[in-house]
Design an enzyme around this catalytic site. Structure first.
Site, short mmCIF file in Angstrom:
data_model
loop_
_atom_site.label_atom_id
_atom_site.label_comp_id
_atom_site.label_asym_id
_atom_site.label_seq_id
_atom_site.Cartn_x
_atom_site.Cartn_y
_atom_site.Cartn_z
N GLY A 27 0.82 -1.22 0.00
CA GLY A 27 0.00 0.00 0.00
C GLY A 27 0.84 1.26 0.00
N ASP A 79 2.91 -3.25 8.18
CA ASP A 79 1.88 -3.15 7.12
C ASP A 79 0.89 -2.04 7.47
OD1 ASP A 79 0.39 -3.64 4.86
OD2 ASP A 79 -0.21 -5.68 5.43
N GLU A 101 -0.82 -10.97 3.11
CA GLU A 101 -0.62 -10.15 4.31
C GLU A 101 -0.97 -10.94 5.57
OE1 GLU A 101 -1.45 -5.79 2.25
OE2 GLU A 101 -3.10 -6.80 3.25
N LYS A 119 -7.86 6.39 9.40
CA LYS A 119 -8.14 4.95 9.47
C LYS A 119 -8.70 4.52 10.82
CE LYS A 119 -6.24 4.45 5.37
NZ LYS A 119 -5.06 3.68 5.09
C1 5RP Z 1 -3.47 -3.79 1.02
C2 5RP Z 1 -3.78 -3.25 2.37
C3 5RP Z 1 -3.27 -1.90 2.71
O1 5RP Z 1 -2.48 -1.99 3.85
C4 5RP Z 1 -4.44 -0.98 2.96
O2 5RP Z 1 -5.27 -0.97 1.82
C5 5RP Z 1 -3.97 0.44 3.29
O3 5RP Z 1 -3.43 1.04 2.15
P1 5RP Z 1 -2.84 2.50 2.16
O4 5RP Z 1 -1.62 2.47 3.02
O5 5RP Z 1 -2.52 2.76 0.71
O6 5RP Z 1 -3.89 3.45 2.68
O7 5RP Z 1 -4.41 -3.89 3.18
O8 5RP Z 1 -4.12 -5.01 0.77
#
Ligand code: 5RP
Length: 220
Positions: A27, A79, A101, A119
């Site tokens: 991401g 992550d 993941e 988030k």
């Molecule tokens: C990918 C994910 C990412 O961690 C999630 O979508 C967050 O993404 P971003 O850091 O671009 O906001 O789970 O499968």
């Protein structure tokens, strides 16, 4: 939000120790972490990657990408997430990389989740819940999830109108309209449906640490 993502990604470098093999998620927030990791790449043994996208970025920086089958348990996984509740339970899979993941999170002693403040939620479910599904089971799984949750499953499409195909060759259903009061129970129930590869609820194995990007970052 991209500045908050950068601050979270750079803070996570503090959890990297010399000689580690680092689990790396997927991401835009993780991209900042990878770029920061590149600056200390000579201090680590390599990385285990959760997606083709992250593998490309790691390799472009000259960081060796290793196979999880040969590394054993990892000390650290970093992550992002699409949602995070006060118990560090997550919705993930907005980038369609949820299955790998989840595998790496399970294989890791410490899961550090990096997010921007948008988030954080009290109850998971405002973000549509991703479910990776074997293609032939798409309609079956959609019907069963709809009956079970009253949520609305939507087959994820890419910008060109074709169904999104994951790195594992599967499809994604995004479940809209949920308010997830029992994340562990829902994770287990969706996992029981034949054809489900994985669900983007990280409740049974939540994050251990959450870094919320800001000036300064908040560590939960
Ligand atoms: C990918 C994910 C990412 O961690 C999630 O979508 C967050 O993404 P971003 O850091 O671009 O906001 O789970 O499968």
């Amino acid at each position: 939000m991209s500045e908050a993502k950068r601050l979270a990604g750079e803070k996570a470098i503090e959890y990297v120790e010399d000689g580690m093999i680092v689990g790396v998620g997927t991401g835009s927030t993780v991209a900042f972490f990878i770029d920061a990791l590149a600056r200390i790449k000579d201090r680590i043994k390599g990385a285990v990657s959760s997606s083709d996208q992250s593998t490309q970025r790691l390799r472009a920086h000259g960081i060796e990408v290793l196979d999880l089958n040969s590394t054993g348990t990892l000390s650290l996984y970093v992550d992002g997430a699409d949602e995070c509740d006060p118990h560090k339970r997550l919705i993930k899979g907005g980038g369609a990389a949820l299955t790998r993941e989840k595998i790496i999170a399970e294989a890791s002693q410490t899961f550090v989740c990096i997010v921007d403040p948008s988030k954080r939620v009290d109850v998971l479910g405002r973000f549509p819940l991703p479910v990776e599904v074997i293609p032939m089971a798409r309609s079956l799984v959609a019907r069963e999830i709809q009956a079970m949750t009253r949520g609305q499953p939507v087959w994820r499409q890419s910008a060109d109108g074709a169904g999104v195909v994951t790195d594992n060759g599967n499809v994604i259903l995004d479940i809209h309209g949920l308010s997830i009061v029992d994340p562990v129970g829902l994770e287990q129930a969706i996992n029981q449906i034949p054809g489900v590869v994985s669900v983007g609820l990280f409740a049974r194995r939540p994050a251990d640490v959450v870094i919320v990007g800001g000036e300064p970052p908040t560590v939960l």
